[in-house]
Every structure is written in C-alpha cells, then in structure tokens.
Enzyme design. Structure first.
Site, PDB file in Angstrom:
ATOM      1  N   TYR A  73       0.565  -1.367  -0.565  1.00  0.00           N
ATOM      2  CA  TYR A  73      -0.298   0.107   0.658  1.00  0.00           C
ATOM      3  C   TYR A  73       1.031   1.477   0.033  1.00  0.00           C
ATOM      4  O   TYR A  73       2.250   1.006  -0.184  1.00  0.00           O
ATOM      5  CB  TYR A  73      -1.246   0.276   1.492  1.00  0.00           C
ATOM      6  CG  TYR A  73       0.029   0.836   2.750  1.00  0.00           C
ATOM      7  CD1 TYR A  73       0.393  -0.181   3.407  1.00  0.00           C
ATOM      8  CD2 TYR A  73      -0.358   1.689   2.970  1.00  0.00           C
ATOM      9  CE1 TYR A  73       1.153  -0.258   3.979  1.00  0.00           C
ATOM     10  CE2 TYR A  73       0.216   1.719   4.031  1.00  0.00           C
ATOM     11  CZ  TYR A  73       0.721   1.073   5.307  1.00  0.00           C
ATOM     12  OH  TYR A  73       1.550   1.265   5.914  1.00  0.00           O
ATOM     13  N   ARG A  89       8.069   4.107  -4.522  1.00  0.00           N
ATOM     14  CA  ARG A  89       8.390   2.788  -3.676  1.00  0.00           C
ATOM     15  C   ARG A  89       6.961   2.117  -4.245  1.00  0.00           C
ATOM     16  O   ARG A  89       7.587   0.635  -3.246  1.00  0.00           O
ATOM     17  CB  ARG A  89       7.982   4.076  -2.414  1.00  0.00           C
ATOM     18  CG  ARG A  89       8.354   2.701  -1.161  1.00  0.00           C
ATOM     19  CD  ARG A  89       8.104   3.778  -0.030  1.00  0.00           C
ATOM     20  NE  ARG A  89       6.914   4.079   0.296  1.00  0.00           N
ATOM     21  CZ  ARG A  89       6.891   5.193   1.403  1.00  0.00           C
ATOM     22  NH1 ARG A  89       7.532   4.779   2.299  1.00  0.00           N
ATOM     23  NH2 ARG A  89       5.365   5.309   1.509  1.00  0.00           N
ATOM     24  N   ARG A 124      -7.233 -20.079  -1.242  1.00  0.00           N
ATOM     25  CA  ARG A 124      -6.157 -20.299   0.004  1.00  0.00           C
ATOM     26  C   ARG A 124      -5.472 -21.027   0.225  1.00  0.00           C
ATOM     27  O   ARG A 124      -5.489 -22.566   0.054  1.00  0.00           O
ATOM     28  CB  ARG A 124      -6.930 -20.490   0.934  1.00  0.00           C
ATOM     29  CG  ARG A 124      -6.410 -19.526   2.252  1.00  0.00           C
ATOM     30  CD  ARG A 124      -6.512 -20.096   4.072  1.00  0.00           C
ATOM     31  NE  ARG A 124      -5.359 -19.014   5.116  1.00  0.00           N
ATOM     32  CZ  ARG A 124      -4.375 -20.405   5.047  1.00  0.00           C
ATOM     33  NH1 ARG A 124      -4.670 -21.499   5.066  1.00  0.00           N
ATOM     34  NH2 ARG A 124      -4.115 -19.916   5.996  1.00  0.00           N
ATOM     35  N   HIS A 150      -0.893 -21.134   0.953  1.00  0.00           N
ATOM     36  CA  HIS A 150       0.136 -20.295   1.125  1.00  0.00           C
ATOM     37  C   HIS A 150       1.170 -20.579  -0.431  1.00  0.00           C
ATOM     38  O   HIS A 150       1.517 -18.917  -0.586  1.00  0.00           O
ATOM     39  CB  HIS A 150       0.696 -20.763   2.632  1.00  0.00           C
ATOM     40  CG  HIS A 150       0.814 -21.385   3.465  1.00  0.00           C
ATOM     41  ND1 HIS A 150      -0.666 -21.654   3.519  1.00  0.00           N
ATOM     42  CD2 HIS A 150       0.992 -20.252   4.704  1.00  0.00           C
ATOM     43  CE1 HIS A 150      -0.675 -21.195   5.588  1.00  0.00           C
ATOM     44  NE2 HIS A 150       0.478 -20.254   5.499  1.00  0.00           N
ATOM     45  N   LYS A 154       6.544  -1.677   2.354  1.00  0.00           N
ATOM     46  CA  LYS A 154       4.978  -1.657   2.270  1.00  0.00           C
ATOM     47  C   LYS A 154       4.202  -2.096   2.456  1.00  0.00           C
ATOM     48  O   LYS A 154       3.298  -2.300   1.223  1.00  0.00           O
ATOM     49  CB  LYS A 154       4.969  -0.060   1.497  1.00  0.00           C
ATOM     50  CG  LYS A 154       4.355   1.323   3.004  1.00  0.00           C
ATOM     51  CD  LYS A 154       4.338   2.460   2.358  1.00  0.00           C
ATOM     52  CE  LYS A 154       3.147   3.164   3.073  1.00  0.00           C
ATOM     53  NZ  LYS A 154       3.344   3.521   4.558  1.00  0.00           N
ATOM     54  N   GLU A 159      12.853   2.621  13.918  1.00  0.00           N
ATOM     55  CA  GLU A 159      12.055   4.177  13.258  1.00  0.00           C
ATOM     56  C   GLU A 159      10.528   3.755  14.341  1.00  0.00           C
ATOM     57  O   GLU A 159      10.755   2.913  15.427  1.00  0.00           O
ATOM     58  CB  GLU A 159      11.386   3.208  11.745  1.00  0.00           C
ATOM     59  CG  GLU A 159      10.595   2.262  11.790  1.00  0.00           C
ATOM     60  CD  GLU A 159      10.436   1.667  10.668  1.00  0.00           C
ATOM     61  OE1 GLU A 159      10.696   2.551   9.585  1.00  0.00           O
ATOM     62  OE2 GLU A 159      10.860   0.725   9.585  1.00  0.00           O
ATOM     63  N   LEU A 194      11.263   0.559   7.037  1.00  0.00           N
ATOM     64  CA  LEU A 194      10.740   1.498   6.232  1.00  0.00           C
ATOM     65  C   LEU A 194      11.468   3.183   5.703  1.00  0.00           C
ATOM     66  O   LEU A 194      11.518   3.983   6.248  1.00  0.00           O
ATOM     67  CB  LEU A 194       9.148   1.584   5.661  1.00  0.00           C
ATOM     68  CG  LEU A 194       8.450   2.585   4.495  1.00  0.00           C
ATOM     69  CD1 LEU A 194       8.138   0.962   3.491  1.00  0.00           C
ATOM     70  CD2 LEU A 194       6.700   2.649   4.879  1.00  0.00           C
TER      71      LEU A 194
HETATM   72  C1  LIG Z   1       7.053   1.575   9.546  1.00  0.00           C
HETATM   73  C2  LIG Z   1       6.953   2.973   9.098  1.00  0.00           C
HETATM   74  N1  LIG Z   1       8.131   3.959   8.879  1.00  0.00           N
HETATM   75  C3  LIG Z   1       7.931   5.155   7.801  1.00  0.00           C
HETATM   76  C4  LIG Z   1       6.961   5.216   7.716  1.00  0.00           C
HETATM   77  C5  LIG Z   1       6.890   6.592   7.250  1.00  0.00           C
HETATM   78  O1  LIG Z   1       6.547   6.776   5.891  1.00  0.00           O
HETATM   79  P1  LIG Z   1       6.274   8.318   5.200  1.00  0.00           P
HETATM   80  O2  LIG Z   1       7.059   9.546   5.272  1.00  0.00           O
HETATM   81  O3  LIG Z   1       6.753   7.354   3.325  1.00  0.00           O
HETATM   82  O4  LIG Z   1       4.328   8.192   5.023  1.00  0.00           O
HETATM   83  C6  LIG Z   1       5.623   4.781   7.410  1.00  0.00           C
HETATM   84  C7  LIG Z   1       4.143   5.963   6.755  1.00  0.00           C
HETATM   85  O5  LIG Z   1       3.618   4.919   7.589  1.00  0.00           O
HETATM   86  C8  LIG Z   1       5.604   3.792   8.502  1.00  0.00           C
HETATM   87  O6  LIG Z   1       4.839   3.603   8.791  1.00  0.00           O
END
Ligand SMILES: Cc1ncc(COP(=O)(O)O)c(C=O)c1O
Length: 284
Positions: free
Chosen positions: A33, A52, A100, A102, A146, A178, A202
């Site tokens: 997403y 991304r 379903r 895996h 993501k 993070e 991320l």
């Molecule tokens: C785990 C994680 N890290 C960092 C971010 C920040 O990413 P962005 O600046 O692209 O929103 C998000 C955003 O939802 C996130 O879920």
C-alpha cells in the site's frame, strides 16, 4: 455525500465495490500500500510514492498494473470526486483472489483498491511535540517493503497509546530502528542521525525529503544506526511521516526515560518542509 473509491483502474461509487472473501490481501496480508497526503486539493510527492509502490511490488514478485501516469491520474480522480482539500489518499494492491494456499502464483492478477479521506496535518503535535514510548521492535526482517502485514506496528502503537504516548519508537537489541508509523531522527551537537534505509526500516518519503533539505542546507547528517543510549542523550528528537510531517518528540518512556527540548534544527526543518510542500502543492 456519495463516496468514491478506487477499484482496479476505475474510480467508482463505494456501494458498487466488493472484495472477495478469498482475496489474498484479506487471507494473508499478501499485498502492499501507499498513503499520500493531499494539500490544497493536490497530492504531495505522487511520483515518489509510485516509485516506492513499484519497488514493494517488485520485491514481492507482484504484477503491478499501473504506469506512473495512471497512478497519478487515478489519485487525482479520487481527490476530485471526493472533494478532498486536505486529506489522504490510500492505495493498496493485493495479489488478488484464489483458493486459499500459502503458495503464491507469480502471474496472479492483482486487485487494486483505494480511498480518500479528509484530514488535517497534526498542527498541535507539530508545535508542542509528542510523548513517545520506546519498545522492542518485534517485526519481520523486510520492513523495507510497505506491506499490508502491520501487526508488529499496530501492537506497538496500541502499547504506546496505553502509556498515553502518540507514537511507539522501536529498537532491535538496543539499536533504534523507527516509529510504528514514522521514521526517527536524532540531533546531537547539530549533527542529524537516522537509521540507514535497509531492510530494518521503511524508507519514508518524508524521511527522503528531510534528507534532501538537510543536504540543501549543508547540515551534517549521518545515515547510521544509533543505540538507545544515544537516543537518550540526544539534543533533539523528531519523527517524520506523510501524516505527521516533522513532529518533535519531547519525552520518551518505556525502555528509556528522557525529556527533550524542541530545538532549532527541528524547527528549521519543519519550516523548510512546509515551504517545499507549499511550493509543490501551489499553496499561498
Ligand atoms: C513503519 C513506517 N515507517 C516510516 C513511515 C513514514 O513513511 P512516509 O514518510 O512515506 O509516510 C511509515 C508511514 O506510514 C511507516 O509505516
């Protein structure tokens, strides 16, 4: 008011959109997403979000049906049809439906869905800062994707809220990674530091914008992992994300206990990011 949603390559009335019970996104979280912010009726950083999205799809061997232009057009259509001035656009893609199993098929037909919502940037949090909880990072080892699988993130966010904190900051064996839905920066002696963009985090779009601004301003920055002790001893701490922009952290509890002042580096970056958003989204 009528709500319009994205279903594959069309923006349709929400009442006409249906997801199959055996959609792999629903069964396995097998999908990806993006969330984009809308300012002044215009989406911010669509190209970056699309890149991304494509990268996440490639890493999961998913067929991605859009070109950059189609992604941008459908995003704009969602914004216009729902009359969004300030808000978000959410777009997700799953590996589609099938009995379903895996084992996934590489040629599966993706299903794309999306919606738009009104939302204002969190002004108060940006001015006053937030409290955060430091907790263990229990997520998988491909946080660079993501993916729809967000249980580690949602559990951390729930725990933070139970401690009256707005965000959970996470660490793996004492190394800060993070936030549950944001990237984490510290400032020490005017040097910025944030975790490198590898499989532990991320690579946030806001993080990338902040790093660009930092370079334009010729500030010193290190994309290197830091410890919870370094986090505790930082002069300034802030998080970045699409919906939080740059938000200062004024206290951390949990695995450390620290208080921070909102410093001049954080304030300068907030101002410069606003300028960038204003210029790219034609705001006065
Ligand atoms: C785990 C994680 N890290 C960092 C971010 C920040 O990413 P962005 O600046 O692209 O929103 C998000 C955003 O939802 C996130 O879920």
């Amino acid at each position: 008011m009528q709500e319009y949603v994205l279903y594959n390559d069309a923006v349709i009335n929400r009442e006409n959109a249906a997801i199959d019970m055996e959609d792999r996104g629903y069964l396995f979280g097998d999908g990806i997403y993006e969330v984009m912010f809308v300012y002044n009726g215009r989406p911010f950083a669509v190209q970056e979000h699309f890149t991304r999205f494509q990268n996440s799809a490639r890493k999961l061997e998913m067929n991605q049906p859009f070109t950059n232009g189609q992604f941008a057009e459908l995003t704009n259509e969602l914004i216009e049809k729902n009359n969004i001035i300030n808000g978000i656009v959410y777009i997700q893609m799953t590996r589609g439906k099938g009995p379903r199993n895996h084992l996934y098929e590489r040629d599966a037909e993706a299903i794309v869905t999306g919606f738009a919502r009104e939302m204002n940037p969190p002004k108060e949090a940006q001015v006053k800062g937030i409290r955060a909880l430091l907790t263990e990072d229990i997520r998988w080892l491909r946080c660079d994707i993501k993916s729809l699988n967000l249980l580690g993130n949602t559990m951390a966010k729930r725990k933070a809220a139970d401690y009256s904190c707005a965000e959970a900051l996470m660490h793996r064996d004492g190394i800060c990674t993070e936030g549950s839905s944001s990237n984490l920066f510290i400032v020490k002696n005017n040097v910025l530091q944030t975790h490198p963009a590898n499989h532990y985090i991320l690579n946030g779009i806001t993080r990338q914008f902040v790093l660009d601004i930092v370079k334009e301003l010729k500030l010193n920055v290190r994309e290197e992992a830091f410890t919870i002790e370094e986090l505790a001893g930082a002069d300034e701490v802030f998080i970045t994300s699409t919906t939080m922009e740059i938000t200062p952290v004024v206290s951390i509890e949990g695995d450390i206990a620290s208080e921070y002042k909102i410093g001049k580096v954080t304030r300068l970056l907030q101002e410069k990011l606003k300028e960038k958003i204003g210029a790219l989204c034609h705001m006065k």
